[in-house]
Design a protein around this motif. Structure first.
Motif: not given
Length: 439
Positions: A177-180, A187-188, A215-217
């Motif tokens: 999820l952090s890599g997108g 989507v990261k 969570r989204l940034p």
């Protein structure tokens, strides 16, 4: 705060989608925090409890819902939550998921890389005979579905919980999820995961859960929920006398306000509430509630070695077998074989459901045991969505459930089940009656 089921339309302003919703642990938590939610649940008995409680529900298989009925999910939903069934990963289960843990990690990568999902399903089925193991992939599949569907936005927040054995999978989730990359299409998320002990959040039982929050940034740094209570030492020494240690000794322990919550204190509070279905007067001696619980499960590898917990301590992990635990008023009662059982409302209170929560349908002990403790859910959701723990007022309000009119229950059942044609096969052969909730 709106009462459950009283909004203009039951699906208006829904923000949280709860996969594998059960009787409503996360939804109850969301309600007391002021958030609207909708749950997907395949078990009719759990659905009956949800309808009686006024919780919007779709009676469906999570996988089928994603594949063929995704457009029925309100577009206002921007939080994806859920606890995939844990039996195959649980220490108490046969452990098909635990044995396949390393392999399951590869399936998570394969999904994000865009491999054919039918092939992934075939390979996963060949890996383990327990089909529930594959359900741990469903939250990721729901996220990918939202990203792939025109007119839908990625979920802003993702909250997942499971048994501790799943923590390595949440680690893989967090990294991807952090890599997108791949099907995430850039989507990261900011993501983190933890092991949380329920007694540290005011739940009167010892239970450890693996929790992931993403969570989204732009929504702030992710921090773990702040514990409100101390940890209970489950490895404390053996007692010499049950009678002598029936009440807690605060002389050399933490301050009472920070101490873990005991079974006796939680049940006393529920029992003393007007109109409550909880009544622990049968355990009171000299004005004080005293009992001890002998577990249904053996410990230390010996099935005959049953653990004990005092009323002055948190309960064992509440499972679907909680009604098999034996409750004794005294050592004399134990020696005489004179025991009691926890009722369903009492079991629910040990899970931190409101004392008057309207448990309905069959298999109610299993419903209670399968649920996320709402008080833990309040801490996790509040941290994920607001960046802080629940207020004292919100936690205090969570002890009682508002009455739900029969027409609201009937309306939610009509939405959730409709003509029953889209419900899980054979599910409506199960029958159950709604129990009236206490005023």
């Amino acid at each position: 705060m709106n009462s459950p089921g009283t909004q203009a339309h039951p699906l208006d302003e829904i923000r949280i989608l709860d996969l594998f919703a059960g009787p409503g642990g996360l939804d109850v938590a969301a309600h007391f925090l002021g958030f609207q939610s909708i749950g997907i649940e395949w078990d009719r008995n759990a659905c009956e409890t949800r309808y009686a409680a006024g919780l919007p529900t779709i009676h469906a298989d999570v996988s089928v819902m994603r594949e063929t009925r995704f457009d029925e999910i309100p577009k206002s939903v921007d939080v994806l939550a859920g606890g995939p069934p844990c039996q195959s990963f649980s220490v108490a289960g046969k452990g098909a998921g635990r044995r396949a843990l390393e392999e399951v990690k590869t399936f998570i990568h394969r999904l994000v890389d865009g491999e054919d999902e039918k092939k992934i399903d075939e390979d996963l089925h060949a890996l383990t005979a327990d089909p529930r193991t594959a359900l741990v992939l469903e939250p990721l599949r729901w996220l990918l579905k939202a990203i792939d569907t025109e007119g839908r936005d990625p979920y802003k927040v993702i909250v997942l919980e499971q048994v501790p054995a799943v923590l390595p999978l949440w680690e893989v989730y967090a990294k991807l999820l952090s890599g997108g990359e791949g099907r995430l299409q850039g989507v990261k998320y900011e993501a983190d995961f933890w092991e949380l002990k329920t007694e540290q959040f005011g739940v009167p039982q010892t239970r450890t859960r693996a929790v992931l929050v993403a969570r989204l940034p732009g929504l702030g740094a992710i921090e773990p929920p702040r514990a409100s209570h101390h940890t209970f030492d489950v490895h404390r020494g053996k007692r010499r006398s049950v009678q002598a240690d029936m009440l807690p000794d605060d002389s050399d322990g933490p301050r009472p306000r920070d101490r873990w919550l005991s079974m006796g204190k939680a049940l006393d509070a529920a029992s003393d509430t007007k109109g409550s279905p909880v009544d622990v007067s049968r355990f009171r001696t000299g004005g004080e509630t005293r009992f001890f619980v002998v577990s249904n499960y053996g410990s230390g590898g010996d099935p005959k070695n049953r653990g004990r917990r005092l009323s002055s301590e948190p309960a064992f992990t509440v499972t679907g077998k909680i009604s098999r635990n034996k409750v004794y008023k005294s050592q004399e009662a134990y020696e005489a074989g004179d025991y009691d059982r926890f009722t369903i409302p009492e079991s629910g209170v040990l899970q931190t459901f409101p004392h008057n929560f309207p448990w309905s349908g069959n298999d109610q002990a299993q419903q209670v045991g399968n649920a996320v403790p709402p008080r833990l859910g309040m801490h996790v959701l509040s941290t994920a969505l607001r960046g802080d723990r629940p207020s004292d007022e919100e936690l205090a309000d969570a002890g009682s459930w508002p009455a739900v009119p029969q027409d609201v229950t009937d309306g939610l059942r009509a939405i959730g089940c409709g003509d029953q044609s889209q419900c899980p096969p054979e599910s409506h052969k199960v029958t159950g009656r709604r129990r009236k909730s206490a005023p």
